[in-house]
Design a protein around this motif. Structure first.
Motif: not given
Length: 246
Positions: A142, A139, A125, A201, A206
């Motif tokens: 993640f 992402y 982040r 996603l 995204l």
């Protein structure tokens, strides 16, 4: 206390310490770095000394390669030979090899400091907010963080199922044959998860354009400035002490 700092502050400090450990060819300097970081982790992060020893095993093996190469082949560079003559040990091959061995340990200890004191999610982040890391990469990282524990759980379930089918107890440590047999099913599981993640996603729109809100992104505070100043100051003290006692 260390985990509350911004991950980017620790990244900058660790990068400077890594550069110093690579550039300074002196065994005493490497020992100072190892001792200081180990003391900080044990005192401030409550890290178990046994855990630190276990984490340093791969770096010890890597450093042993430098040491044995220096002792057996004895073909140091001109810079390494000159610096070895000024070091603590009389034999240049042994001195250069031990310095390289300690350098590998110092780099490993610095890496362990960053790993043990940094939350991976907070680090990603922080990169997305402060270092402009593309959302697609962030992402994806993640998703990889979530995949690793699921992959370990899937492997354990496969081992349980195969042990029940064979009518034997589950081994605590899988053998080579069992590991080879798990490779293909785990690879198929990872490919399926990656495909589902990519579809999810894309379904959520995204894209690299447009404003994006990142929740719980770590910010910078006065503690980060104090940490950076202290880290650079301790590094300077270590270098000054080595120069003073040369």
């Amino acid at each position: 206390m260390l985990k509350a700092l911004n991950p980017l502050s620790k990244l900058v400090a660790c990068a400077v310490w890594l550069a110093a450990s690579i550039l300074v060819f002196d065994a005493r300097f490497q020992i100072a770095l190892i001792v200081v970081i180990a003391a900080v982790l044990v005192a401030l992060n409550r890290t178990s000394p046994l855990l630190l020893l276990a984490l340093m095993v791969p770096f010890c093996l890597f450093g042993m390669g430098f040491l044995t190469t220096s002792l057996l082949f004895r073909q140091e560079s001109e810079f390494a030979s000159r610096m070895a003559g000024e070091a603590l040990f009389s034999t240049s091959a042994l001195s250069a090899g031990l310095t390289l061995f300690l350098r590998a340990l110092a780099c490993g200890m610095i890496s362990a400091f960053f790993t043990l004191t940094t939350d991976p999610g907070a680090f990603i982040r922080a990169l997305m907010v402060h270092a402009r890391l593309p959302p697609r990469i962030g992402y994806s990282l993640f998703a990889a963080l979530q995949l690793v524990p699921d992959l370990a759980s899937e492997a354990q379930q496969m081992r349980f199922a195969r042990a029940m089918k064979a009518g034997r107890r589950l081994r605590r440590v899988p053998g080579p044959g069992e590991i080879v047999g798990l490779v293909i099913p785990l690879l198929a599981f990872a490919v399926r998860r990656a495909g589902r993640t990519a579809i999810a996603l894309e379904a959520r729109g995204l894209s690299p354009r447009g404003p994006r809100t990142v929740m719980n992104a770590p910010g910078f505070a006065g503690a980060d400035v104090i940490f950076l100043v202290a880290a650079l100051g301790v590094l300077g003290l270590c270098a000054a002490a080595v120069l003073a006692f040369r």
